[in-house]
Design an enzyme around this catalytic site. Sequence first.
Site, PDB file in Angstrom:
ATOM      1  N   HIS A 190      33.715  47.007  40.326  1.00 52.44           N
ATOM      2  CA  HIS A 190      34.596  46.674  39.207  1.00 52.44           C
ATOM      3  C   HIS A 190      35.217  47.959  38.670  1.00 52.44           C
ATOM      4  CE1 HIS A 190      32.159  42.729  38.474  1.00 52.44           C
ATOM      5  NE2 HIS A 190      32.712  42.788  39.655  1.00 52.44           N
ATOM      6  N   ASP A 200      37.690  40.590  43.301  1.00 53.62           N
ATOM      7  CA  ASP A 200      38.579  41.721  43.008  1.00 53.62           C
ATOM      8  C   ASP A 200      39.819  41.329  42.217  1.00 53.62           C
ATOM      9  OD1 ASP A 200      36.876  43.404  44.418  1.00 53.62           O
ATOM     10  OD2 ASP A 200      37.899  42.997  46.316  1.00 53.62           O
TER      11      ASP A 200
HETATM   12  P1  GDP Z   1      37.115  43.286  40.049  1.00 53.27           P
HETATM   13  O1  GDP Z   1      36.134  43.401  41.166  1.00 53.27           O
HETATM   14  O2  GDP Z   1      37.517  41.880  39.782  1.00 53.27           O
HETATM   15  O3  GDP Z   1      36.662  43.993  38.802  1.00 53.27           O
HETATM   16  O4  GDP Z   1      38.444  44.041  40.547  1.00 53.27           O
HETATM   17  P2  GDP Z   1      38.529  45.458  41.301  1.00 53.27           P
HETATM   18  O5  GDP Z   1      38.272  46.522  40.318  1.00 53.27           O
HETATM   19  O6  GDP Z   1      37.701  45.440  42.548  1.00 53.27           O
HETATM   20  O7  GDP Z   1      40.020  45.433  41.789  1.00 53.27           O
HETATM   21  C1  GDP Z   1      41.089  45.310  40.883  1.00 53.27           C
HETATM   22  C2  GDP Z   1      41.994  46.550  41.015  1.00 53.27           C
HETATM   23  O8  GDP Z   1      43.209  46.308  40.330  1.00 53.27           O
HETATM   24  C3  GDP Z   1      41.416  47.801  40.378  1.00 53.27           C
HETATM   25  O9  GDP Z   1      41.854  48.916  41.117  1.00 53.27           O
HETATM   26  C4  GDP Z   1      42.038  47.823  38.983  1.00 53.27           C
HETATM   27  O10 GDP Z   1      42.148  49.134  38.440  1.00 53.27           O
HETATM   28  C5  GDP Z   1      43.388  47.251  39.268  1.00 53.27           C
HETATM   29  N1  GDP Z   1      44.015  46.490  38.177  1.00 53.27           N
HETATM   30  C6  GDP Z   1      43.456  45.615  37.314  1.00 53.27           C
HETATM   31  N2  GDP Z   1      44.381  45.027  36.556  1.00 53.27           N
HETATM   32  C7  GDP Z   1      45.578  45.551  36.939  1.00 53.27           C
HETATM   33  C8  GDP Z   1      46.934  45.312  36.565  1.00 53.27           C
HETATM   34  O11 GDP Z   1      47.245  44.485  35.720  1.00 53.27           O
HETATM   35  N3  GDP Z   1      47.898  46.040  37.224  1.00 53.27           N
HETATM   36  C9  GDP Z   1      47.596  46.949  38.199  1.00 53.27           C
HETATM   37  N4  GDP Z   1      48.587  47.602  38.794  1.00 53.27           N
HETATM   38  N5  GDP Z   1      46.331  47.191  38.574  1.00 53.27           N
HETATM   39  C10 GDP Z   1      45.338  46.484  37.962  1.00 53.27           C
HETATM   40  P1  IMO Z   2      33.780  41.977  43.146  1.00 52.22           P
HETATM   41  O1  IMO Z   2      32.735  41.610  42.130  1.00 52.22           O
HETATM   42  C1  IMO Z   2      35.514  41.178  47.016  1.00 52.22           C
HETATM   43  C2  IMO Z   2      32.850  39.627  50.105  1.00 52.22           C
HETATM   44  C3  IMO Z   2      32.595  40.397  51.373  1.00 52.22           C
HETATM   45  C4  IMO Z   2      32.283  39.260  52.324  1.00 52.22           C
HETATM   46  C5  IMO Z   2      31.530  38.272  51.447  1.00 52.22           C
HETATM   47  C6  IMO Z   2      30.024  38.393  51.544  1.00 52.22           C
HETATM   48  O2  IMO Z   2      34.186  43.395  43.085  1.00 52.22           O
HETATM   49  O3  IMO Z   2      34.916  40.999  43.111  1.00 52.22           O
HETATM   50  P2  IMO Z   2      28.223  40.158  50.706  1.00 52.22           P
HETATM   51  O4  IMO Z   2      28.197  41.650  50.859  1.00 52.22           O
HETATM   52  O5  IMO Z   2      28.221  39.651  49.321  1.00 52.22           O
HETATM   53  O6  IMO Z   2      27.185  39.476  51.569  1.00 52.22           O
HETATM   54  O7  IMO Z   2      29.642  39.742  51.368  1.00 52.22           O
HETATM   55  O8  IMO Z   2      31.966  38.528  50.127  1.00 52.22           O
HETATM   56  N1  IMO Z   2      32.566  40.391  48.879  1.00 52.22           N
HETATM   57  C7  IMO Z   2      33.506  40.798  48.009  1.00 52.22           C
HETATM   58  N2  IMO Z   2      34.841  40.711  48.078  1.00 52.22           N
HETATM   59  N3  IMO Z   2      34.939  41.671  45.902  1.00 52.22           N
HETATM   60  C8  IMO Z   2      33.588  41.686  45.766  1.00 52.22           C
HETATM   61  O9  IMO Z   2      32.988  41.885  44.575  1.00 52.22           O
HETATM   62  C9  IMO Z   2      32.801  41.310  46.890  1.00 52.22           C
HETATM   63  N4  IMO Z   2      31.475  41.208  47.130  1.00 52.22           N
HETATM   64  C10 IMO Z   2      31.360  40.653  48.347  1.00 52.22           C
HETATM   65  O10 IMO Z   2      33.727  41.149  51.762  1.00 52.22           O
HETATM   66  O11 IMO Z   2      33.479  38.620  52.716  1.00 52.22           O
HETATM   67 MG    MG Z   3      35.902  44.392  42.977  1.00 50.51          MG
END
Ligand code: GDP
Ligand code: IMO
Ligand code: MG
Length: 441
Positions: free
Chosen positions: A41, A13
């Site tokens: 994502h 994340d």
């Molecule tokens: P990913 O799994 O790595 O793609 O990340 P996620 O989407 O799960 O979580 C990142 C969160 O941070 C999302 O809600 C994005 O919209 C937000 N985000 C990404 N870059 C920025 C940033 O530079 N500033 C802020 N405030 N939010 C961001």
């Molecule tokens: P993105 O791509 C954050 C975490 C789960 C758990 C461990 C194993 O959005 O960064 P799983 O369901 O894969 O067997 O869970 O990994 N986890 C994540 N944490 N972002 C994710 O994906 C995750 N996918 C799995 O919370 O600790």
């Molecule tokens: Mg994510």
Amino acid sequence: MPVAAVVGGHWGDEGKGKIVDALAAEADLVIRYNGGTNAGHTIVNDYGIFRLHLVPSGVLYPSAVCLIGPGVVVNPDALIEELAMLEARGISTRNVVVSNRAHIVMPHHQMLDVREEALRGSGSHGTTKQGIWPAYADKTARVGVRVGDLLHPAYLDEAVRYQVARTNRVLAGSGDGGAVEVGAGDGGAVDADDLLERCARWREALAPRIVDSHGMVQRALRSGARILVEGHLGVMRDLDWGIYPYVTSSTCLPGGAAAGAGIPAASITRVVGVVKAYTTAVGAGPMPTEIHDATADFIREAGQEFGTTTGRPRRCGWFDAVAARFAAELAGFTELAVMKLDVLSGMDRVKICTGYRLRGILLDGMPDSVTLQEVEPVYETLPGWRLPERIEAPRDLPVEARLFLDRLVALVEVPVTMVGVGREREALLRLEAPAGSEGRR
Ligand code: GDP
Ligand code: IMO
Ligand code: MG
């Protein structure tokens, strides 16, 4: 043409979706290489907020071909739903294809995941309950069913029946008396005929998108097409190098991208490590810089740190430079994207973890995950910053924010080339990498 990989540098994340979206503007082919619907994502653009779980984050650019690669485990219902969601919001999915080699996440895989978590009780791992490990377990046990098998009904029939029979043997011998109610058929057993009917529906919906991606990827490589590979999660949840057993079941490193996308490893010459200006995690397992006071609540609220897939509040902590450096070394980051600098705006002071101490002794790098449970973080404290209302260029960054970024570069030893200063697509600053710096290659 070099292939670029986007890889999470912490616990997941980090903002990979936003970086893939930014880089996809100039990509011809975007490939998701691992994981399944555990990933979430997020992309924010003029059309609103998109949360993608399977479809590569390049889909918002109509010209890019988006491939769900062989290394991904695909829940067909979730894929069909995600494609429909995109279409309903005016995003064409014409260019979304899925590898015939990708494995299928069956409903019973999700059921096994839920059941195992319940059986672990208070020691549960906190998986996303998306059936990820059971699907990869069947894959490596060589009883998996692949997306391409949907096109071969006779083979499919045999493969599904075998997998179901094997699963039912596990359920029958589990001794939990079906106590864990998770939507299987009568008595907790899985019904192969029902599943084959579902497979027929999946075939109908997905057949035109199922491809043998090898030729397509090779042609793209030969013609100098711009290829981007999108990872899920981060190195700290990598199956081999993460905080085992609190990891996912695939390889999050660019080496995993080579296999999971079908690209020669040596072609991946650009590796963008994505980190936040702080650290978050969802699920159990060690996280040395986790904060347990009001500062964590501040970060969680300001950064909207709630799981994209499960909605769970994310654990929040200071930037962990030991983990980021470890990730950079393993993944060979050539550059770093530091996201969410805006979230820490307004704090008097910020901290960076520069090392771990175990019973008073400073450790050299990252210990094994059992030891990691016991370490104490060593912090360096820096002045906080307040970002201006409008921030359009790196020169708009306050000097304290620059100092923070300079410290990250020094500690991780990778140049920072992108800085996130807000959720929106435009809120991304591009920095020049200093001449001669090539990251960890
Ligand atoms: P990913 O799994 O790595 O793609 O990340 P996620 O989407 O799960 O979580 C990142 C969160 O941070 C999302 O809600 C994005 O919209 C937000 N985000 C990404 N870059 C920025 C940033 O530079 N500033 C802020 N405030 N939010 C961001
Ligand atoms: P993105 O791509 C954050 C975490 C789960 C758990 C461990 C194993 O959005 O960064 P799983 O369901 O894969 O067997 O869970 O990994 N986890 C994540 N944490 N972002 C994710 O994906 C995750 N996918 C799995 O919370 O600790
Ligand atoms: Mg994510």
